[in-house]
Design a protein around this motif. Structure first.
Motif, PDB file in Angstrom:
ATOM      1  N   VAL A  19     -39.822  59.775  10.941  1.00  0.00           N
ATOM      2  CA  VAL A  19     -39.496  60.169  12.248  1.00  0.00           C
ATOM      3  C   VAL A  19     -39.213  59.108  13.169  1.00  0.00           C
ATOM      4  O   VAL A  19     -38.454  59.081  13.995  1.00  0.00           O
ATOM      5  CB  VAL A  19     -40.761  61.265  12.699  1.00  0.00           C
ATOM      6  N   ASN A  23     -35.675  58.826  15.071  1.00  0.00           N
ATOM      7  CA  ASN A  23     -35.414  59.219  16.429  1.00  0.00           C
ATOM      8  C   ASN A  23     -35.962  58.213  17.240  1.00  0.00           C
ATOM      9  O   ASN A  23     -36.821  58.340  18.482  1.00  0.00           O
ATOM     10  CB  ASN A  23     -36.104  60.659  16.533  1.00  0.00           C
ATOM     11  N   GLU A 124     -52.547  67.374  17.345  1.00  0.00           N
ATOM     12  CA  GLU A 124     -51.779  68.462  17.412  1.00  0.00           C
ATOM     13  C   GLU A 124     -51.525  69.082  16.138  1.00  0.00           C
ATOM     14  O   GLU A 124     -51.320  70.304  16.001  1.00  0.00           O
ATOM     15  CB  GLU A 124     -50.734  68.198  18.068  1.00  0.00           C
ATOM     16  N   GLY A 130     -46.033  71.364  12.735  1.00  0.00           N
ATOM     17  CA  GLY A 130     -45.329  70.933  13.778  1.00  0.00           C
ATOM     18  C   GLY A 130     -45.425  71.820  14.899  1.00  0.00           C
ATOM     19  O   GLY A 130     -44.960  71.587  16.016  1.00  0.00           O
ATOM     20  N   PRO A 132     -46.091  73.294  18.224  1.00  0.00           N
ATOM     21  CA  PRO A 132     -46.991  73.246  19.138  1.00  0.00           C
ATOM     22  C   PRO A 132     -48.239  74.284  19.571  1.00  0.00           C
ATOM     23  O   PRO A 132     -47.613  75.516  19.749  1.00  0.00           O
ATOM     24  CB  PRO A 132     -46.103  73.015  20.699  1.00  0.00           C
ATOM     25  N   TYR A 294     -44.850  80.242  17.164  1.00  0.00           N
ATOM     26  CA  TYR A 294     -44.408  80.454  15.921  1.00  0.00           C
ATOM     27  C   TYR A 294     -43.354  79.158  15.356  1.00  0.00           C
ATOM     28  O   TYR A 294     -42.975  78.773  16.092  1.00  0.00           O
ATOM     29  CB  TYR A 294     -43.454  81.676  15.934  1.00  0.00           C
ATOM     30  N   GLY A 295     -43.816  78.760  14.022  1.00  0.00           N
ATOM     31  CA  GLY A 295     -42.839  78.082  13.507  1.00  0.00           C
ATOM     32  C   GLY A 295     -43.443  77.525  12.164  1.00  0.00           C
ATOM     33  O   GLY A 295     -44.498  78.132  11.797  1.00  0.00           O
ATOM     34  N   LEU A 301     -41.738  66.332   7.733  1.00  0.00           N
ATOM     35  CA  LEU A 301     -41.100  66.023   8.845  1.00  0.00           C
ATOM     36  C   LEU A 301     -41.617  66.691   9.901  1.00  0.00           C
ATOM     37  O   LEU A 301     -41.927  66.156  10.932  1.00  0.00           O
ATOM     38  CB  LEU A 301     -39.449  65.825   8.780  1.00  0.00           C
ATOM     39  N   PRO A 302     -41.954  68.192   9.784  1.00  0.00           N
ATOM     40  CA  PRO A 302     -42.431  69.026  11.042  1.00  0.00           C
ATOM     41  C   PRO A 302     -43.735  68.598  11.541  1.00  0.00           C
ATOM     42  O   PRO A 302     -44.043  68.175  12.577  1.00  0.00           O
ATOM     43  CB  PRO A 302     -42.441  70.434  10.525  1.00  0.00           C
ATOM     44  N   SER A 305     -43.618  65.058  12.895  1.00  0.00           N
ATOM     45  CA  SER A 305     -43.129  65.093  14.499  1.00  0.00           C
ATOM     46  C   SER A 305     -44.088  65.329  15.410  1.00  0.00           C
ATOM     47  O   SER A 305     -43.991  64.835  16.449  1.00  0.00           O
ATOM     48  CB  SER A 305     -41.799  65.963  14.418  1.00  0.00           C
ATOM     49  N   VAL A 308     -46.183  62.189  16.032  1.00  0.00           N
ATOM     50  CA  VAL A 308     -45.342  61.140  16.796  1.00  0.00           C
ATOM     51  C   VAL A 308     -45.470  61.702  18.113  1.00  0.00           C
ATOM     52  O   VAL A 308     -45.593  60.931  19.222  1.00  0.00           O
ATOM     53  CB  VAL A 308     -44.020  61.014  16.326  1.00  0.00           C
ATOM     54  N   ALA A 309     -45.255  63.000  18.593  1.00  0.00           N
ATOM     55  CA  ALA A 309     -45.575  63.578  19.695  1.00  0.00           C
ATOM     56  C   ALA A 309     -46.771  63.217  20.462  1.00  0.00           C
ATOM     57  O   ALA A 309     -47.029  62.760  21.613  1.00  0.00           O
ATOM     58  CB  ALA A 309     -45.402  64.967  19.946  1.00  0.00           C
TER      59      ALA A 309
ATOM     60  N   GLN B 139     -42.297  67.659  25.800  1.00  0.00           N
ATOM     61  CA  GLN B 139     -43.784  66.927  25.402  1.00  0.00           C
ATOM     62  C   GLN B 139     -43.885  67.037  23.696  1.00  0.00           C
ATOM     63  O   GLN B 139     -43.886  66.000  23.208  1.00  0.00           O
ATOM     64  CB  GLN B 139     -44.764  67.494  26.110  1.00  0.00           C
ATOM     65  N   CYS B 140     -44.312  68.174  23.372  1.00  0.00           N
ATOM     66  CA  CYS B 140     -44.654  68.503  22.052  1.00  0.00           C
ATOM     67  C   CYS B 140     -43.405  68.206  20.898  1.00  0.00           C
ATOM     68  O   CYS B 140     -43.644  67.692  19.780  1.00  0.00           O
ATOM     69  CB  CYS B 140     -45.264  69.766  21.780  1.00  0.00           C
ATOM     70  N   ALA B 142     -41.145  65.919  21.589  1.00  0.00           N
ATOM     71  CA  ALA B 142     -40.808  64.683  21.944  1.00  0.00           C
ATOM     72  C   ALA B 142     -40.167  63.725  20.751  1.00  0.00           C
ATOM     73  O   ALA B 142     -39.200  62.630  20.706  1.00  0.00           O
ATOM     74  CB  ALA B 142     -41.665  63.636  22.320  1.00  0.00           C
ATOM     75  N   ALA B 143     -40.484  63.933  19.645  1.00  0.00           N
ATOM     76  CA  ALA B 143     -39.969  63.388  18.472  1.00  0.00           C
ATOM     77  C   ALA B 143     -38.857  63.824  17.628  1.00  0.00           C
ATOM     78  O   ALA B 143     -38.516  63.482  16.604  1.00  0.00           O
ATOM     79  CB  ALA B 143     -40.965  62.952  17.468  1.00  0.00           C
ATOM     80  N   ASN B 144     -38.074  64.870  18.383  1.00  0.00           N
ATOM     81  CA  ASN B 144     -37.020  65.609  17.874  1.00  0.00           C
ATOM     82  C   ASN B 144     -35.843  65.496  18.773  1.00  0.00           C
ATOM     83  O   ASN B 144     -36.201  65.495  19.872  1.00  0.00           O
ATOM     84  CB  ASN B 144     -37.330  67.092  17.873  1.00  0.00           C
ATOM     85  N   MET B 287     -36.328  67.547  13.328  1.00  0.00           N
ATOM     86  CA  MET B 287     -37.401  67.126  12.304  1.00  0.00           C
ATOM     87  C   MET B 287     -38.106  68.307  12.209  1.00  0.00           C
ATOM     88  O   MET B 287     -38.691  68.613  11.215  1.00  0.00           O
ATOM     89  CB  MET B 287     -38.287  66.139  12.953  1.00  0.00           C
ATOM     90  N   LEU B 288     -38.373  69.274  13.118  1.00  0.00           N
ATOM     91  CA  LEU B 288     -39.282  70.285  13.163  1.00  0.00           C
ATOM     92  C   LEU B 288     -38.589  71.532  12.599  1.00  0.00           C
ATOM     93  O   LEU B 288     -39.490  72.374  12.030  1.00  0.00           O
ATOM     94  CB  LEU B 288     -39.690  70.388  14.723  1.00  0.00           C
ATOM     95  N   ASP B 290     -37.342  75.342  13.366  1.00  0.00           N
ATOM     96  CA  ASP B 290     -37.505  76.370  14.320  1.00  0.00           C
ATOM     97  C   ASP B 290     -38.776  76.645  14.831  1.00  0.00           C
ATOM     98  O   ASP B 290     -39.755  76.885  14.033  1.00  0.00           O
ATOM     99  CB  ASP B 290     -36.872  77.690  13.786  1.00  0.00           C
ATOM    100  N   VAL B 291     -39.056  76.760  16.070  1.00  0.00           N
ATOM    101  CA  VAL B 291     -40.201  77.093  16.597  1.00  0.00           C
ATOM    102  C   VAL B 291     -39.719  78.207  17.762  1.00  0.00           C
ATOM    103  O   VAL B 291     -38.845  78.260  18.217  1.00  0.00           O
ATOM    104  CB  VAL B 291     -41.010  75.998  17.317  1.00  0.00           C
ATOM    105  N   VAL B 292     -40.673  79.121  17.815  1.00  0.00           N
ATOM    106  CA  VAL B 292     -40.518  80.351  18.790  1.00  0.00           C
ATOM    107  C   VAL B 292     -41.674  80.301  19.764  1.00  0.00           C
ATOM    108  O   VAL B 292     -42.943  80.469  19.315  1.00  0.00           O
ATOM    109  CB  VAL B 292     -40.353  81.489  17.871  1.00  0.00           C
TER     110      VAL B 292
END
Lengths: 411, 411
Positions: A19, A23, A124, A130, A132, A294-295, A301-302, A305, A308-309, B139-140, B142-144, B287-288, B290-292
Motif C-alpha cells: 500500500v 499509493n 484501527e 479495513g 473504519p 460496513y465493509g 490490502l484492506p 490500508s 497505513v491510515a 482520514q481513515c 487516507a491510504a486509498n 485498496m479497501l 467497498d465500505v458503507v
C-alpha cells in the motif's frame, strides 16, 4: 521524510509495504511529508525480494536508529509482538498495529505507555479489518455517550453462515469450503468458529466505550459449531437469519454487559443483510442514534490500508489522539459480564415432546418437530428463566441443544 | 478553556448548544480542555431562554473577542453565512458548519482561507447528518484512492419512497405525510424532492474525492416527482426497490462523472435495505474495496453531535486537518458530468404499444402493459442508445415518461 519500520512480513505486513508503494503520493500528501519504509523485521529469508536490503533480523537495529518515527507491528500474537511494541513505545516511537490479541490483552498498558512517552499507539485495523470503526467511534462520535455496540466482526464465520443458509449446508461442509478458500485455518479453525476472534474484537470496542480494560475472559463466548441445517431452516421460518453477534451494552451506573453468541437476526434488521466475509458494526450514541459501519472485515490490502491510515495519523497528530482513544487499566472481574435483559429466544431440545417443551418454556410456539424433540420459539425470557427451563428439560430426561437470542427488528 | 460562538439558533444551532450542555464532560475530556459557548448570534428574541445572556445580535462582537477560538455556523444558506464564515476564517478562527449549500458553492475558497489563516474549516454534518462520512473518507481511507461514491443522502425522499413501496402510495400522498411529519417543507419541498439537496451533498463528496471543486450545476440532477405507484410495483417485479441515488465515479486519467437520479436498486445490494429517513453512503477505495456508512441523515441532535465532534477536532488539530481535507478551486465546467458506462435500464413509455417498445429498445422485456403504453426493462444501454430510442418513441407519437438506471447487484 518519515522513516518507518515494519515488524513481521506476513499477509498484513507485506500488504502495508505494498500500500505504501502503490499509493505513496496520496499517503505522503496526507501525512504532510514523504513516508518511507527503512526496515522490515522478519526471521525468514527474503534475499530474493525486490526490497531485500530493507530486511533485518535484529530488532535492536530499529530501536537504535533515531530516524525511525513510527513502527508497524504485524507479527500477531503476543509472544514477540508485546515486548517489541513495549520497547518501541518506551523509546517514544509511535506504533500502529492490526494485532487484536495484543490490544485485547495489553491495551490499557500500551496506551498508558504511549501517553507517558509522548507518542501514539493506534490499532484501527484490529477490528473490522479495513473498515473504519475505532477512529469514527472515538473521534466522530466524540459528542456522544456510546450506550451499545452490536456487530458481525468475524468474516470467516459470517461466510460459513451465509453458505449454510444459501446452500443448505451443515457446519462441517461450510467449514471445509471456508478452509479450501483460505478463509479458515486448516489446522485449528477454533479462533474463528468458537468465537475467540470475535471476543477479542468486542473486548477492544468495549474497553474503548467503557474507558477501562474489559478482558476477553470475562465475555461469555459461544461460536457456531452447534448450528445445524435444521436451525437455519427454522430461522428462515421465523423470518430471521443466524449471525454470530458480538455485542456490548452499558447499563445504568456504569455497569457493562457483553457477549459473543449466534443470534437470530430478523430480516428487517440492518445486520441481517451482511453476508459473506463482510463485517458490520452498529454503534448506538445517545445523541446520534444508530450508525452502522460496513465493509470487508479482513484481507491483505484492506487491513493494510487501515494500518497505513494510522501511520498517517500517528505522524500528524501523535500523542494527542489519546485524549479520546484511551482506556484505563483494570483487573479482570470475577465471573461473566452477562446481560439480564429479557429477549425472545429460539431453543432446540432433544428427548422431550413438543407439548412438554411448550409446558416448560411457556409463552411461545413450536417451530419444528424433530423425531427426538423440537425447536421452540420463546416470546420472552431472561437468563434465569432459561436456566430454570433447562433444569426442567434435563429433569424430564431431555437436553437443550441450542439457545439463540433474537435481536430486535429495528435498525 | 475554549470559548466558542454559535451563529444561528435554529434546529441545528440549538442542538449544538444542547449537546455541549448534556455531554460537557465527555466533550471537554476529548478536546483536552473545557468547551464553553460564549455567544449565540441570532436576530430573534431569546430573552426568555435560560441562556439569554449569551445571545447577541451584533456579529462584530464575536470578531472583536480574542477569546473565541471556534465558531459554529448553523444559519444555513449563503447570504449571511458566507460573509460571516469568511470573516471568521480571515481572523484565524476555526469554523464548523452543517451548511451544505455554502460548502458545495464556496468550499474550495473557504478551505484555502482556513489554510492561509492557520485554522480549520470543518463540515462533517453537511453530508449524512450525524453519520460519520467525510472524516472517515479523508482520514481513515487516507491510504486509498477513492474511485466511486454511491449513496442515499436525502432522508426526506427516502422516507417517501419507503412509504410508497410499503403502502402503495403515490408521490402526492407520500409527500403529504412527509410534510405532516415535518420531514419535508410545506411551502417548497423542491430542495428535497427535486434532488437539489442530494446534489449539493454529492458535489461536496465529489470535490473531496477529486481534489478540486465540483459544482452542483454540473451534476445532472433528477428528483422523484415522476415515480408512480406502477413504477414501484414494476420495480418489485424486477426484484428491486426505487431509491434516489447520488453518485460519483472517477474514470481513467482524472475524468469524473456524477449524478443524482432515482435508480432501481436490486434487493441484494446493501443500499436496498436503507429505509425511512436513514442515509447510507458507499465508498469504494482501491485498496479497501467497498465500505458503507449508515445512519440517520438528519435530525437536531444527530446533526449537532457531528458539529460538536468537528469543534473537538478543530481545537485539537487545527489547520493540520487540511493536509487531507482539502480541494482546489476550479471553474465550473461546460455541460454536464455524465456517465457513459452502459447499464440496465427501466423505462416507462406512453402512446406506443409494447411490441413497438420492444422493437425500439431491443434486448430486454416488457415488465407491465399499461392501457396507453408499457414499462420496459432494457438489459443494457448507454446514454446515447437511450437518447436514440427516445427519439424513435417520439417519432412514433409516443413519449418516454421515466427512465431508471439499475444499480449492480453486488454490495
Amino acid at each position: 521524510m518519515a522513516k518507518i519500520a515494519i515488524l513481521g512480513f506476513g499477509t498484513v505486513g507485506s500488504g502495508v509495504y505494498e500500500v505504501l508503494c502503490r499509493n505513496a503520493a496520496g499517503v505522503s500528501h496526507r501525512a504532510g511529508e514523504p513516508v518511507e519504509v527503512k526496515y522490515i523485521l522478519d526471521p525468514k529469508d527474503f534475499s530474493d525480494h525486490p526490497a531485500a536490503k530493507l530486511f533485518i533480523k535484529n530488532f535492536d537495529a530499529i530501536l537504535e536508529d533515531p530516524e525511525v518515527k513510527v513502527v508497524v507491528e504485524t507479527i500477531g500474537g503476543t509472544r514477540f509482538a508485546y515486548p517489541y511494541v513495549k520497547a518501541c513505545l518506551e523509546s517514544g516511537r509511535s506504533v500502529c498495529t492490526s494485532n487484536k490479541e495484543m490490544v485485547a490483552t495489553y491495551g490499557a498498558e500500551l496506551l498508558a505507555l504511549a501517553k507517558a512517552h509522548n507518542c501514539a499507539f493506534l490499532f484501527e485495523a484490529s477490528v473490522g479489518g479495513g473498515t473504519p470503526i475505532i477512529t469514527p467511534m472515538h473521534q466522530c462520535l466524540a459528542a456522544n455517550v456510546i450506550t451499545e455496540v452490536e456487530g458481525i466482526v468475524n468474516g470467516t464465520t459470517n461466510f460459513m453462515l451465509t453458505k449454510m443458509a444459501r446452500e443448505d449446508l451443515g457446519f462441517d461442509e461450510a467449514l471445509k469450503i471456508a478452509q479450501e478458500l483460505g478463509y479458515a485455518e486448516t489446522r485449528d479453525p477454533g479462533d474463528d468458529v468458537d468465537g475467540r476472534d470475535a471476543c477479542r474484537k468486542i473486548a477492544i470496542l468495549s474497553s474503548l466505550v467503557c474507558g477501562h480494560q474489559i478482558y476477553p475472559q470475562n465475555i461469555p463466548t459461544r461460536g457456531i459449531r452447534d448450528i445445524t441445517v435444521d436451525d437455519v431452516a427454522a430461522a428462515e421460518k421465523l423470518g430471521c437469519v443466524i449471525k454470530l453477534i458480538a455485542w456490548m451494552k452499558r447499563g445504568e451506573e456504569g455497569s457493562v454487559a457483553a457477549g459473543v453468541e449466534p443470534c437470530l437476526v430478523p430480516k428487517a434488521n440492518q445486520l441481517a443483510g451482511v453476508d459473506d466475509v463482510f463485517n458490520a458494526v452498529l454503534v448506538k450514541g445517545d445523541m446520534l442514534g444508530d450508525v452502522v459501519f460496513y465493509g470487508k472485515g479482513a484481507g491483505k490490502l484492506p487491513t493494510a490500508s487501515a494500518v497505513v491510515a494510522d501511520v498517517v495519523d500517528a505522524l500528524k497528530n501523535g500523542v494527542k489522539v489519546h485524549d479520546s482513544l484511551f482506556w484505563q487499566p483494570a483487573e479482570p472481574v470475577e465471573g461473566m459480564l452477562t446481560d439480564p435483559a429479557p429477549a425472545a429466544y429460539y431453543v432446540r431440545v432433544e428427548g422431550i415432546a413438543p407439548a412438554v417443551a411448550e409446558a416448560i418454556y411457556g409463552k411461545g410456539h413450536v417451530v419444528e418437530e424433530h423425531f427426538d424433540g423440537c425447536s421452540y420459539f420463546v416470546d420472552s425470557a431472561d437468563g434465569k428463566a432459561l436456566a430454570e427451563a433447562a433444569r426442567k428439560v434435563e429433569a424430564m430426561g431431555g437436553s437443550v441443544k441450542l439457545v439463540l437470542r433474537r435481536l430486535p427488528e429495528d435498525v
